[in-house]
Design an enzyme around this catalytic site. Structure first.
Site, PDB file in Angstrom:
ATOM      1  N   GLU A  74       6.248  -5.027   1.447  1.00  0.00           N
ATOM      2  CA  GLU A  74       4.469  -4.949   1.768  1.00  0.00           C
ATOM      3  C   GLU A  74       4.520  -6.293   2.698  1.00  0.00           C
ATOM      4  O   GLU A  74       3.567  -6.110   3.689  1.00  0.00           O
ATOM      5  CB  GLU A  74       3.855  -5.233   0.419  1.00  0.00           C
ATOM      6  CG  GLU A  74       3.742  -4.069  -0.407  1.00  0.00           C
ATOM      7  CD  GLU A  74       2.477  -3.077   0.140  1.00  0.00           C
ATOM      8  OE1 GLU A  74       2.301  -3.003   1.402  1.00  0.00           O
ATOM      9  OE2 GLU A  74       1.758  -2.538  -0.632  1.00  0.00           O
ATOM     10  N   THR A 131      -4.307  -2.209   7.168  1.00  0.00           N
ATOM     11  CA  THR A 131      -4.535  -2.955   6.178  1.00  0.00           C
ATOM     12  C   THR A 131      -4.523  -4.552   6.589  1.00  0.00           C
ATOM     13  O   THR A 131      -5.233  -5.200   6.347  1.00  0.00           O
ATOM     14  CB  THR A 131      -3.301  -3.144   5.101  1.00  0.00           C
ATOM     15  OG1 THR A 131      -3.345  -1.903   4.431  1.00  0.00           O
ATOM     16  CG2 THR A 131      -3.567  -4.040   3.830  1.00  0.00           C
TER      17      THR A 131
HETATM   18  N1  HSE Z   1      -5.515  -4.969  -2.172  1.00  0.00           N
HETATM   19  C1  HSE Z   1      -5.024  -4.534  -0.925  1.00  0.00           C
HETATM   20  C2  HSE Z   1      -6.191  -4.966   0.058  1.00  0.00           C
HETATM   21  C3  HSE Z   1      -4.575  -3.255  -0.734  1.00  0.00           C
HETATM   22  O1  HSE Z   1      -7.424  -4.275  -0.451  1.00  0.00           O
HETATM   23  O2  HSE Z   1      -6.187  -5.503   1.230  1.00  0.00           O
HETATM   24  C4  HSE Z   1      -4.222  -2.768   0.760  1.00  0.00           C
HETATM   25  O3  HSE Z   1      -3.637  -1.568   0.641  1.00  0.00           O
END
Ligand code: HSE
Length: 319
Positions: free
Chosen positions: A138, A191
């Site tokens: 990640e 993201t």
């Molecule tokens: N918790 C993370 C965000 C998940 O909201 O940025 C990303 O897939």
């Protein structure tokens, strides 16, 4: 070159819905589909080598250190390399889900990469160590080693991440009768970009208090099997308001989901997918339809939907 006695293993890891309203970076659940498949075999070449990617339209990097699946596999290798261990792994990633969708696409690749590597090496690592390896994937993908996608993708169910360092996962009960509708509108939100929106922000104490109340109530609702309380708790005052504008018509989609009978509705991960919690399969199908209609009519966006219960098993080896 693969050793003669090392058959290729194939591992499926599912898409995930993270955050679940108030649980930014600390809550996630596993879906049954879509998901990614990683194949792995032992190799004499040191490290995790990504030999091929399908299903990504050529969008994903193959280079060492850049793909979530191979970075996660590399981390598994790094942890177990020693006397008698093979030096390397060759991997193939088959994307079965959209990129930049908010469904944990990089998380599914990282989870499948870690679990496939572990299988190929004879299962030296347990689930928590595999989550840590997938978190490295990640980090390579979006710059942050968050665990709210990779943890449920690996162990299944609904997971709370109490702490990332040291990693402490709390597996939460999945109430009977809980169904999820997930709708992916055909647009992309990276993201990294969605996280950059949050950087350096100050948040108001009343919003932090509201989120704390909702997160606590959400965990209690899962333990009590109280679906109405669960639905009321899907309310994030901190992150979603900053991201809603990145998803065309997200406010209207949320209203349509509630009007169609959803218990609660929110942004899946960093979006643009949105999820709704429902109390039956039929209700989830109806809600998904209503959400898709809004994306189509108000934002001229095509979409796809997945409806079903929570996946309690997570990543698994395919025959
Ligand atoms: N918790 C993370 C965000 C998940 O909201 O940025 C990303 O897939």
């Amino acid at each position: 070159m693969a050793s003669a006695d090392s058959p290729r293993v194939r591992v499926f890891a599912p898409a995930t819905v993270s955050n679940l309203g108030p649980g930014f970076d600390v809550l996630g659940l596993a879906l049954h589909r879509p998901g990614d498949v990683v194949e792995a075999e032992l190799s004499d070449r040191p490290g995790g080598e990504l030999a091929g990617v399908t299903g990504d339209g050529g969008a994903l990097p193959l280079g060492t250190g850049r793909n979530a699946a191979s970075v996660a596999a590399d981390e598994v290798l790094r942890r177990v390399t020693g006397a008698g261990r093979p030096p390397g792994l060759r991997l193939w990633l088959h994307k079965g889900m959209p990129l930049a969708s908010g469904l944990g696409s990089s998380g599914a690749s990282a989870a499948a990469g870690a679990v496939a590597a572990n299988e190929a090496l004879g299962r030296p690592l347990g689930p928590e160590a595999l989550v840590e390896c997938a978190m490295a994937g990640e980090r390579a993908s979006c710059g942050a080693a968050h665990a709210d996608n990779v943890a449920p993708a690996i162990v299944g169910g609904i997971v709370l991440i109490r702490s990332c360092d040291p990693l402490e996962l709390v597996r939460l009960p999945v109430p009977d009768g809980l169904f999820i509708a997930v709708v992916h509108p055909h647009c992309e939100v990276s993201t990294a970009t969605a996280r950059a929106r949050l950087a350096g922000r100050a948040f108001a104490l009343p919003d932090i208090v509201a989120n704390a109340g909702n997160l606590g109530a959400l965990v209690a609702a899962l333990h009590q099997g109280d679906l109405a309380l669960l639905g009321r708790s899907i309310d994030d005052r901190i992150v979603e308001p900053l991201r809603a504008a990145m998803i065309p018509s997200s406010t209207e989609v949320r209203s349509a989901a509630r009007d169609a009978g959803a218990l609660g509705c929110g942004i899946s991960g960093s979006g643009p997918s949105m999820f709704a919690l429902c109390d039956s399969d039929d209700a989830a199908a109806r809600v998904a339809l209503a959400m898709r209609q809004v994306f189509r009519d108000r934002a001229s966006l095509g979409s796809e939907a997945w409806v079903g219960p929570v996946n309690r098993d997570g990543a698994h080896v395919l025959p």
